[in-house]
Design an enzyme around this catalytic site. Structure first.
Site, PDB file in Angstrom:
ATOM      1  CB  SER A  11       3.707  -4.547   3.678  1.00 19.65           C
ATOM      2  OG  SER A  11       3.318  -4.968   2.399  1.00 19.65           O
ATOM      3  CG  HIS A  38       2.273  -1.814   1.063  1.00 22.23           C
ATOM      4  ND1 HIS A  38       3.488  -2.419   1.128  1.00 22.23           N
ATOM      5  CD2 HIS A  38       2.530  -0.496   0.939  1.00 22.23           C
ATOM      6  CE1 HIS A  38       4.448  -1.524   1.046  1.00 22.23           C
ATOM      7  NE2 HIS A  38       3.896  -0.335   0.935  1.00 22.23           N
ATOM      8  CG  ASP A 130       7.158   1.374   0.669  1.00 27.79           C
ATOM      9  OD1 ASP A 130       7.932   2.347   0.536  1.00 27.79           O
ATOM     10  OD2 ASP A 130       5.917   1.490   0.723  1.00 27.79           O
TER      11      ASP A 130
END
Lengths: 186, 288
Positions: A11, A38, A130
């Site tokens: 991310s 992401h 996540d």
């Protein structure tokens, strides 16, 4: 057992970490790699271009039903979840999981179910959680989980979330992860 | 994947559980097909599994076999199941670049027809159908168009027919509308009331909503345009091929087929019979 699929989640700060990892993989690296990074839902092909510059492996954004093939690096498309089926990829536009679409959890969980112990999961830098649930699922199915050493990550939150859940087999800085992976590709 | 036999000796519980779940899913889908006639057996397993697990949690059940029991004996539970596995969340002008390409590349072709039939397959709650109606209205084509909007789920269609959406989404829709090449102000297309946005009723004039199941129903007309975006991704290769056959059977010569951004004609037995007219937007034209 030779791994059949490597799944990676990244991310915040992930693009740099990913390019550092990919550029250290051998030119004949022959395990397919699937990545969830992401990104904003409108982001364009520039991510592919950026990653492609770091590797001689072929990088592509996944289209539904793409075969999982050696020598390729697959990137989850913006605004779609990336899922693994036996031998190929599937996509979904289901609601975000862990606030993300694509979600690392979704990729890891589906890879765990299909490839089980032949899966390696790698969690890199990121500022959210996540991937932690996905890493737990992957470990439960006998897969191997590697976490970027939080001290070396631009954002330590995501790697640490995996460590908190006791789901990591290895903790390494990015260059060492690449070295470790290269051993499987001979 | 089945590897139970090999690992029985090791009593690898996770692998065993995984196989059991697979068996339970197969039984559930078979039961639903035989009893209710809805065929989910060829849905993409990875995403279907996720949805079924979500239903388990929502129904507060532990095992899929318990869900099977409830679904087969309680039609209301089946309705909930149907909603959860078939609703695809979308927005108006999802992927605005698609609508922009449609405006520039497809609309000029449609102008050459005196009458245009469009089929929007898997229309869900109607957002993308109304987006198309707006586009066609702005291009002065809507009066000679008829849009057949179908979905497998009647509850979803009921919602689509109402054309009422949460007001708080309008800001996002406005932005997408502009990116999609909208020619007016998006606020002209809805009236705000009680926290909802009610779409202009003239948009509904030439839309026919009806139930159609891509997995089990046949071709019902010949169309100039078929739009089916982000629906095939939920099907396995067998069902995708079958639906491509259905589309081919339902498309007139030089008809347009529009798929989702990450979908392709790769599994279509008629791949070579189409030419891309906006490749990155997955808009194709049937050549023969």
């Amino acid at each position: 057992m030779k791994p059949q699929l490597i799944v990676m989640g990244a991310s915040l700060g992930g693009l740099i970490a990913l390019s550092q990892l990919l550029q250290r993989l051998g030119p004949a690296f022959n395990i397919p790699i699937a990545i969830v990074q992401h990104r904003h839902r409108d982001s364009k092909d520039s991510v592919i271009d950026f990653l492609q510059r770091s590797t001689s492996l072929k990088v592509k954004e996944v289209e539904d039903q793409d075969k999982i093939t050696n020598g390729w690096v697959y990137l989850a498309p913006a605004n779609y979840h990336l899922l693994v089926e036996p031998g190929y990829f599937a996509l979904s536009v289901d609601e975000p999981v862990s606030f993300a679409r694509p979600s690392i959890d979704v990729l890891f969980e589906s890879a765990a179910e299909v490839y089980g112990p032949a899966t390696i999961g790698i969690i890199l830098t990121g500022a959210n959680h996540d991937g932690a649930t996905g890493a737990v699922a992957l470990k439960a199915r006998g897969g191997t989980v590697i976490v970027q050493d939080p001290a070396t990550a631009e954002s330590a939150v995501m790697p640490e979330a995996v460590l908190t859940r006791n789901a990591a087999d290895w903790i390494m800085p990015v260059p060492q992860i690449a070295e470790w992976l290269n051993r499987f590709s001979v | 994947m089945f590897y139970a036999k090999k690992t029985l000796n090791h009593i690898d519980m996770d692998v065993l559980t995984s196989n059991l779940e697979e068996i339970e899913i197969q039984l559930l889908l078979e039961g639903i097909y035989q009893y209710y006639g809805f065929d989910f057996r060829n849905y993409a397993r990875s995403s279907l599994k996720r949805r079924i697990r979500k239903i388990l949690t929502a129904e507060d059940l532990e095992h899929i076999s318990a869900l099977q029991d409830r679904i087969l004996h309680n039609p209301d539970c089946f309705k909930r199941f149907l909603l959860s596995v078939t609703v695809n969340v979308t927005s108006m002008f999802r992927d605005p670049s698609f609508f922009l390409a449609f405006r520039h590349k497809v609309v000029p072709l449609l102008r050459t027809y005196p009458y245009v039939r469009l089929w929007h397959a898997g229309c869900s709650e109607g957002q993308e159908v109304y987006s198309m109606a707006i586009l066609l209205q702005e291009e002065g084509l809507y009066d000679r168009c008829r849009i057949y909007a179908t979905d497998t789920n009647e509850l979803v269609l009921k919602h689509a027919k109402k054309a009422i959406y949460p007001l708080e989404l309008m800001q996002q829709y406005t932005q997408l509308y502009q990116q999609a090449g909208g020619k007016h102000s998006f606020s002209e297309y809805y009236t705000a009331a009680y926290g909802s946005a009610i779409l202009r009723s003239s948009l509904k004039d030439n839309i026919i909503f009806s139930q159609h199941n891509l997995a089990t129903d046949r071709s019902f007309n010949e169309f100039h345009v078929i739009v089916c975006r982000n629906v095939l991704i939920y099907f396995n290769p067998t069902l995708q091929k079958q639906v491509h056959q259905l589309f081919h059977d339902s498309l007139c010569m030089f008809g347009i087929l529009a798929l989702g951004k990450q979908e392709s004609l790769r599994l279509s037995p008629f791949q070579t019979e189409y030419e891309p007219i906006a490749k990155s937007e997955k808009i194709y034209r049937r050549l023969s």
